[in-house]
Design a protein around this motif. Sequence first.
Motif, PDB file in Angstrom:
ATOM      1  N   TYR A 107       0.918  -1.167   0.014  1.00  0.00           N
ATOM      2  CA  TYR A 107       0.031  -0.019  -0.031  1.00  0.00           C
ATOM      3  C   TYR A 107       1.001   1.382  -0.077  1.00  0.00           C
ATOM      4  O   TYR A 107       0.271   2.239  -0.180  1.00  0.00           O
ATOM      5  N   ARG A 108       2.081   1.020   0.089  1.00  0.00           N
ATOM      6  CA  ARG A 108       2.909   2.502   0.134  1.00  0.00           C
ATOM      7  C   ARG A 108       3.016   2.959  -1.319  1.00  0.00           C
ATOM      8  O   ARG A 108       2.887   4.065  -1.391  1.00  0.00           O
ATOM      9  N   TYR A 109       2.813   2.063  -2.194  1.00  0.00           N
ATOM     10  CA  TYR A 109       2.877   2.571  -3.447  1.00  0.00           C
ATOM     11  C   TYR A 109       1.387   3.728  -3.801  1.00  0.00           C
ATOM     12  O   TYR A 109       1.575   4.341  -4.659  1.00  0.00           O
ATOM     13  N   PHE A 110       0.328   3.278  -3.233  1.00  0.00           N
ATOM     14  CA  PHE A 110      -0.680   4.151  -3.450  1.00  0.00           C
ATOM     15  C   PHE A 110      -0.402   5.772  -3.146  1.00  0.00           C
ATOM     16  O   PHE A 110      -0.978   6.467  -3.651  1.00  0.00           O
ATOM     17  N   ARG A 145      -2.447  11.426   1.757  1.00  0.00           N
ATOM     18  CA  ARG A 145      -1.107  11.111   1.664  1.00  0.00           C
ATOM     19  C   ARG A 145      -0.843  12.659   2.313  1.00  0.00           C
ATOM     20  O   ARG A 145       0.576  12.803   3.021  1.00  0.00           O
ATOM     21  N   TYR A 146      -1.236  13.766   2.162  1.00  0.00           N
ATOM     22  CA  TYR A 146      -0.901  14.959   2.435  1.00  0.00           C
ATOM     23  C   TYR A 146      -1.068  14.980   3.864  1.00  0.00           C
ATOM     24  O   TYR A 146       0.074  15.685   4.597  1.00  0.00           O
ATOM     25  N   LEU A 147      -1.888  14.443   4.296  1.00  0.00           N
ATOM     26  CA  LEU A 147      -2.081  14.692   5.761  1.00  0.00           C
ATOM     27  C   LEU A 147      -1.111  13.689   6.638  1.00  0.00           C
ATOM     28  O   LEU A 147      -0.483  14.043   7.427  1.00  0.00           O
ATOM     29  N   ALA A 148      -0.586  12.617   6.249  1.00  0.00           N
ATOM     30  CA  ALA A 148       0.266  11.666   6.649  1.00  0.00           C
ATOM     31  C   ALA A 148       1.566  12.460   6.534  1.00  0.00           C
ATOM     32  O   ALA A 148       2.372  12.439   7.535  1.00  0.00           O
ATOM     33  N   ARG A 149       1.961  13.155   5.454  1.00  0.00           N
ATOM     34  CA  ARG A 149       3.080  13.806   5.415  1.00  0.00           C
ATOM     35  C   ARG A 149       3.323  14.782   6.253  1.00  0.00           C
ATOM     36  O   ARG A 149       4.696  15.333   6.495  1.00  0.00           O
ATOM     37  N   ASN A 150       2.357  15.824   6.721  1.00  0.00           N
ATOM     38  CA  ASN A 150       2.323  16.766   7.638  1.00  0.00           C
ATOM     39  C   ASN A 150       1.789  16.496   8.872  1.00  0.00           C
ATOM     40  O   ASN A 150       1.342  17.358   9.544  1.00  0.00           O
ATOM     41  N   LYS A 151       1.873  15.322   9.499  1.00  0.00           N
ATOM     42  CA  LYS A 151       1.278  15.061  10.677  1.00  0.00           C
ATOM     43  C   LYS A 151       1.915  15.565  11.907  1.00  0.00           C
ATOM     44  O   LYS A 151       1.375  15.840  12.906  1.00  0.00           O
ATOM     45  N   GLU A 152       3.244  15.819  11.646  1.00  0.00           N
ATOM     46  CA  GLU A 152       3.969  16.312  12.885  1.00  0.00           C
ATOM     47  C   GLU A 152       4.465  17.760  12.430  1.00  0.00           C
ATOM     48  O   GLU A 152       5.187  18.226  13.363  1.00  0.00           O
ATOM     49  N   LEU A 192      -5.215   6.643   7.279  1.00  0.00           N
ATOM     50  CA  LEU A 192      -6.218   7.441   6.756  1.00  0.00           C
ATOM     51  C   LEU A 192      -6.441   6.852   5.570  1.00  0.00           C
ATOM     52  O   LEU A 192      -7.794   7.417   5.004  1.00  0.00           O
ATOM     53  N   LEU A 193      -5.663   6.052   4.888  1.00  0.00           N
ATOM     54  CA  LEU A 193      -6.158   5.381   3.614  1.00  0.00           C
ATOM     55  C   LEU A 193      -7.425   4.520   3.680  1.00  0.00           C
ATOM     56  O   LEU A 193      -8.331   4.714   2.786  1.00  0.00           O
ATOM     57  N   VAL A 194      -7.304   4.043   4.762  1.00  0.00           N
ATOM     58  CA  VAL A 194      -8.570   2.718   4.867  1.00  0.00           C
ATOM     59  C   VAL A 194      -9.688   3.823   5.221  1.00  0.00           C
ATOM     60  O   VAL A 194     -10.783   3.423   4.749  1.00  0.00           O
ATOM     61  N   CYS A 240     -14.178  -2.255  -6.068  1.00  0.00           N
ATOM     62  CA  CYS A 240     -13.209  -3.295  -5.833  1.00  0.00           C
ATOM     63  C   CYS A 240     -11.916  -2.743  -5.628  1.00  0.00           C
ATOM     64  O   CYS A 240     -10.893  -3.281  -4.866  1.00  0.00           O
ATOM     65  N   PHE A 241     -11.319  -1.710  -6.239  1.00  0.00           N
ATOM     66  CA  PHE A 241     -10.134  -1.289  -6.132  1.00  0.00           C
ATOM     67  C   PHE A 241     -10.067  -0.650  -5.077  1.00  0.00           C
ATOM     68  O   PHE A 241      -8.961  -0.727  -3.922  1.00  0.00           O
ATOM     69  N   ALA A 242     -11.190   0.219  -4.431  1.00  0.00           N
ATOM     70  CA  ALA A 242     -11.191   0.717  -2.827  1.00  0.00           C
ATOM     71  C   ALA A 242     -10.705  -0.449  -1.769  1.00  0.00           C
ATOM     72  O   ALA A 242      -9.972  -0.657  -0.904  1.00  0.00           O
ATOM     73  N   LEU A 243     -11.799  -1.620  -2.118  1.00  0.00           N
ATOM     74  CA  LEU A 243     -11.465  -2.687  -1.195  1.00  0.00           C
ATOM     75  C   LEU A 243     -10.094  -3.407  -1.301  1.00  0.00           C
ATOM     76  O   LEU A 243      -9.629  -3.831  -0.299  1.00  0.00           O
ATOM     77  N   GLY A 244      -9.414  -3.446  -2.593  1.00  0.00           N
ATOM     78  CA  GLY A 244      -8.175  -4.012  -2.690  1.00  0.00           C
ATOM     79  C   GLY A 244      -7.256  -3.263  -1.776  1.00  0.00           C
ATOM     80  O   GLY A 244      -6.226  -3.862  -1.171  1.00  0.00           O
ATOM     81  N   MET A 245      -7.257  -1.659  -1.720  1.00  0.00           N
ATOM     82  CA  MET A 245      -6.168  -0.882  -0.991  1.00  0.00           C
ATOM     83  C   MET A 245      -6.252  -1.260   0.404  1.00  0.00           C
ATOM     84  O   MET A 245      -5.277  -1.371   1.222  1.00  0.00           O
TER      85      MET A 245
END
Length: 395
Positions: free
Chosen positions: A71-74, A133-140, A317-319, A362-367
């Motif tokens: 999932y890091r590739y997403f 992605r944005y929220l995770a990168r700026n969490k701190e 956050l992705l989930v 299906c794409f969302a469930l796959g992630m």
Amino acid sequence: MKNIFQHIKGDRTIWAIFAALAIFSFMPVYSASTNLVYVVGSGSTFGYLLKHMALLIMGFAVLYGVHKIPYRYFSGGSVLMMPVVIVLLIYTLAQGTTISGANASRWIRIPFVGIGFQTSTLAGLVLMVFVARYLARNKEKEVVFKESLVQLWLPVSLVLLLILPANFSTTAIIFTMILLLVFVGGYPLKYIGFILVSGILALSFFVLIAKAFPDAMPNRVQTWQSRIMSFSSTEGKEAYQVEKSKIAIATGGPVGVGPGKSIQKNFLPQSSSDFIYAIIVEEYGLLGAISIVFIYFLLLFRVFVVLRTTTTIFGMLLVIGVGLPIVFQAIINMAVAASLFPVTGQTLPLISSGGTSIWMTCFALGMILSVSASKQETEEDILDDNPLDILHETI
């Protein structure tokens, strides 16, 4: 059987939910498709069933393939997909087509296969990952509002503005889900309030422009108005659909009239998609209605179970970002059928006919399954991913 289970990873209950909804959908779609055959006069009921089965098989292939991707590739993939999504949305506005009598040009045709693809559904999925992605990168980091306007809200606004002319309900749902995601992700509440007010003002400005230049976007604002007005009215096309939906639900009783024996499917224009829940209640009764609601809420519960086992902020956050919209869309579809919400055109995930909805679900469930299957990801692995590196690895 053991060999099959060796190849599927992640939360087994989510796999079971997918299988249950997909298998159950065969009979309602087969039954409801008689409307398209005898009223519209195209195809055959068995042909529509085969098409639905083929779309679900393709959806399973998407689900299986995506859940095998770390999932890091997403994270970086969402950045690469943003320009693609913007180009597709612009093309849809310019060249979009109407499918199954829908009153908006929301689809483009996939060459050589003749299948319609609703680009706004893909755009919504990409946006949710992009925001996560944005929220995770700026969490701190301390949020600088001016910087977030450029890095986050500018691309989000651009995509939403491109979806809005043809699909207000999808725009509203995506915007709501993004606000919920940024709230969960710790984005300052005062800034969320500002974004909400700005969104409302932007919508108001769009309506004024559409009314001032009706030839530029024919029938769009009128369609929104008619759906809202018909919600409390007894006249008009939308009111007619809701009335037939309510009759179907009232006819169902405790156990329904039986599979394939719906009467109202012959009168509901979108009986195999937007109003399929009404057909389910008519044919399977209160028991079937509660069972479907239970399955979607079980999916919501499993989303939170995956959250508790995820070790990274981006994974959490992705989930949330791709899981909650599935359940939210299902609730809206069922609420519309029960006349608790204005007609929106949203399908019932994995049950309604329609390729784009099935594939993107299906794409969302796959992630989500990719996140639940991962045990060793670290925040540094994910956030250090360069989108260009991902593209290079893919090539």
